[in-house]
Design a protein around this motif. Structure first.
Motif, short mmCIF file in Angstrom:
data_model
loop_
_atom_site.label_atom_id
_atom_site.label_comp_id
_atom_site.label_asym_id
_atom_site.label_seq_id
_atom_site.Cartn_x
_atom_site.Cartn_y
_atom_site.Cartn_z
N ASP A 1 16.13 63.63 63.82
CA ASP A 1 16.31 65.07 64.05
C ASP A 1 15.63 65.77 62.89
N LEU A 2 14.43 66.30 63.13
CA LEU A 2 13.64 66.92 62.07
C LEU A 2 13.94 68.41 62.02
N ILE A 3 14.39 68.87 60.85
CA ILE A 3 14.86 70.23 60.67
C ILE A 3 13.95 70.96 59.70
N GLU B 1 5.85 66.51 57.83
CA GLU B 1 5.99 66.14 59.24
C GLU B 1 4.65 65.75 59.84
N SER B 2 3.58 66.44 59.43
CA SER B 2 2.25 66.18 59.98
C SER B 2 1.61 64.92 59.40
N ARG C 1 19.12 62.91 60.27
CA ARG C 1 18.69 64.31 60.20
C ARG C 1 17.90 64.52 58.92
N ILE C 2 16.65 64.91 59.07
CA ILE C 2 15.75 65.04 57.93
C ILE C 2 15.18 66.45 57.88
N MET C 3 15.44 67.14 56.76
CA MET C 3 14.78 68.42 56.54
C MET C 3 13.39 68.12 56.02
N ALA D 1 16.03 65.39 52.47
CA ALA D 1 15.07 66.50 52.43
C ALA D 1 13.75 65.94 51.92
N ILE D 2 12.67 66.20 52.66
CA ILE D 2 11.35 65.74 52.25
C ILE D 2 10.45 66.96 52.15
#
Length: 315
Positions: free
Chosen positions: A129-131, A108-109, A100-102, A149-150
């Motif tokens: 799971d991108l949050i 993301e792009s 799970r990655i915030m 978190a990224i």
């Protein structure tokens, strides 16, 4: 019974005694003397207030209480043994783990798009799971509920581990038929209408007040330093939306360069440098100390670094 006063070695003794059905064989199994094993059985009987093993014509026979304890103690010892064993090496090719990655829309792009391509080859059964940042808090990351978190962070809790993924400059995206395409100076920039894209931090998002220039981020902060202000017509949190609007609505999008490059091969888009200085921004990944030594997490962090290096200007 106060568990703090219980010698946990006695549970190991009982487990072996019930499995072997013999004090002698149990002593041999544990590499202790028979008197030490007999003393252990005496202490177990005192602890549980039960004979546990009774000599019969069939040998040492467990009591009803002992039979009730046997599966419980075996389960407890198995879990403990498993927990203290050295962690096996992470096998990405067979792992079915979900990470799970915030992540911000920017990350993301750009980064995550490339990362997913790598994962499909190296770890086809891993799920991401991108949050969005507004869905989680620092506490969620700190507690390990979110693996990572990224984003671009002004500040992070001191308890977090963090690493800069890359530094990115800025670029302006305009339609290829924009009137200022061939003379994109500061005057043309300020005469145009603009799209603002949020840096997106943690927590629930709130609306933007166009008059609060000091809160609008890097681009507008630099314009303020030279006594200028741009005309923002659209506020968005999505880089793809900003790129599409720049392409179709004659608006100017000032974005991190790696996001601008998403449409670099589109003939309807022109990417030009900003006509004023904007300091580079840092994309970081941050994670909890609880996951720092996790083998799978270490593997993912290394893969992210590899992807980032491949996306750097030198490649």
């Amino acid at each position: 019974m106060n568990i703090a006063k219980v010698d946990l070695n006695l549970l190991v003794y009982l487990d072996v005694l019930l499995r072997e059905g013999s004090v002698t064989r149990a002593a041999n199994q544990l590499s202790i003397t028979q008197p030490a094993m007999s003393n252990g059985l005496k202490r177990l009987r005192d602890l549980f207030k039960d004979p546990l093993l009774v000599r019969t014509s069939d040998g040492m026979t467990p009591t009803k209480r002992a039979l009730e304890l046997q599966p419980v103690i075996r389960d407890v010892l198995s879990r403990l043994e498993s927990s203290i064993q050295p962690e096996v090496e992470f096998e990405p090719s067979t792992s079915v783990r979900t990470f799970r990655i915030m992540t911000s829309d920017y990350a993301e792009s750009t980064l995550l798009l490339e990362l997913i391509g790598k994962l499909s080859k190296l770890a086809p059964n891993i799920t991401l799971d991108l949050i969005t940042p507004s869905d989680v808090t620092f506490h969620d990351v700190e507690q390990g509920k979110v693996d990572m978190a990224i984003n671009r962070f002004d500040e992070l809790p001191l308890s977090f581990h963090q690493k800069v993924i890359w530094y990115d400059t800025f670029a302006c995206v305009i339609s290829s038929d924009h009137a200022a395409k061939d003379n994109f100076d500061l005057q043309a920039y300020l005469q145009g209408q603009h799209i603002w894209v949020s840096k997106t931090g943690f927590g629930v998002g709130v609306g933007i007040d166009p008059n609060e220039v000091q809160k609008l981020g890097w681009v507008d902060a630099e314009l303020t330093k030279i006594g200028k202000q741009r005309d923002i017509r659209v506020f968005t949190r999505h880089y793809h939306a900003a790129l599409q609007l720049a392409k179709t609505q004659n608006l100017i999008a000032t974005l991190p360069s790696k996001a601008a490059k998403i449409f670099k091969d589109d003939p309807a888009i022109t990417v030009v440098p900003p006509p004023f200085d904007i300091p580079p921004i840092a994309l970081k990944m941050a994670w909890s100390a609880l996951l720092h030594h996790d083998a799978g997490h270490i593997w993912l962090r290394r893969l992210i670094n590899e992807v980032a290096e491949e996306m750097s200007p030198s490649h």
